[in-house]
Enzyme design. Structure first.
Site, PDB file in Angstrom:
ATOM      1  N   LYS A  38     -21.284  65.017  61.809  1.00  0.00           N
ATOM      2  CA  LYS A  38     -21.168  65.766  60.553  1.00  0.00           C
ATOM      3  C   LYS A  38     -22.549  66.005  59.930  1.00  0.00           C
ATOM      4  O   LYS A  38     -23.495  65.260  60.183  1.00  0.00           O
ATOM      5  CB  LYS A  38     -20.250  65.025  59.580  1.00  0.00           C
ATOM      6  CG  LYS A  38     -20.509  63.550  59.470  1.00  0.00           C
ATOM      7  CD  LYS A  38     -19.437  62.898  58.633  1.00  0.00           C
ATOM      8  CE  LYS A  38     -19.755  61.484  58.227  1.00  0.00           C
ATOM      9  NZ  LYS A  38     -20.283  60.540  59.117  1.00  0.00           N
ATOM     10  N   SER A  40     -21.296  54.336  52.611  1.00  0.00           N
ATOM     11  CA  SER A  40     -22.101  55.532  52.297  1.00  0.00           C
ATOM     12  C   SER A  40     -21.196  56.655  51.814  1.00  0.00           C
ATOM     13  O   SER A  40     -21.536  57.388  50.879  1.00  0.00           O
ATOM     14  CB  SER A  40     -22.873  55.996  53.536  1.00  0.00           C
ATOM     15  OG  SER A  40     -23.732  54.989  53.990  1.00  0.00           O
TER      16      SER A  40
END
Ligand code: PNS
Length: 164
Positions: A42, A129
């Site tokens: 990603k 994250s």
């Protein structure tokens, strides 16, 4: 001679949970290399040069820790650095299945390299994250969960409207 460990990840961005594992790894191993994956599937919020810069600042006080970027197979990279171990953090049961698969695949690919799991402080057991980015994007305060360098950059991203 002491052992070298690689601590791999995307680190987009590095959290206090990652830092906790890096610190523990630095106590256990003679050398720790924080290895940032170059091409995650990603699109990252922070570019590779930014993640390198942030991580280098964050591990600055730890003399036996360095930061590099890698691509290709993790075990090949670890071997190229003379590492005997891969360090990963394990926060909760939900991490287990992915980590179990990864550890056994890496063992098949590189039987000479051992994966070592460490638990972060319980204070960070829920920190990821992904959640840090989501909370920051929506205006929440993440300053207790990430290093100062990250909190500042997240604030700047939110202010400029480029928070992913
Ligand atoms: O922090 P992350 O995103 O969970 O880290 C994942 C990482 C970088 C450890 C993993 O994607 C990886 O090792 N990628 C390199 C490619 C590789 O070796 N794949 C086979 C491992 S099973």
């Amino acid at each position: 001679m002491g052992m070298t460990a690689v601590y791999p990840g995307t680190f987009d961005p590095v959290t206090n949970g990652h830092l906790d594992i890096i610190t523990r790894g630095g106590r256990l191993f003679e050398h720790v290399i924080v290895a940032i994956l170059k091409n995650p599937d990603k699109e990252p919020l922070f570019s590779l040069p930014e993640r390198m810069e942030i991580l280098r600042a964050v591990v600055g006080p730890l003399p036996n820790v360095k930061v590099e970027a890698f691509d290709g197979l993790l075990v090949d990279y670890a071997r190229s650095r003379g590492a005997q171990a891969i360090v990963r953090g394990l926060r909760a049961l939900s991490d287990f299945e992915y980590e179990f698969q990864m550890a056994l695949m890496n063992r098949r690919l590189g039987p000479d390299i051992e994966t070592v799991y460490m638990m972060p402080s319980e204070a960070y057991s829920y920190v990821s994250s992904r959640l840090v980015k989501e909370v920051a994007r929506l205006g929440g305060d993440v300053s207790a969960l990430v290093p100062r360098e990250v909190a500042e950059r997240l604030r700047a991203r939110v202010a400029s409207g480029r928070s992913g």
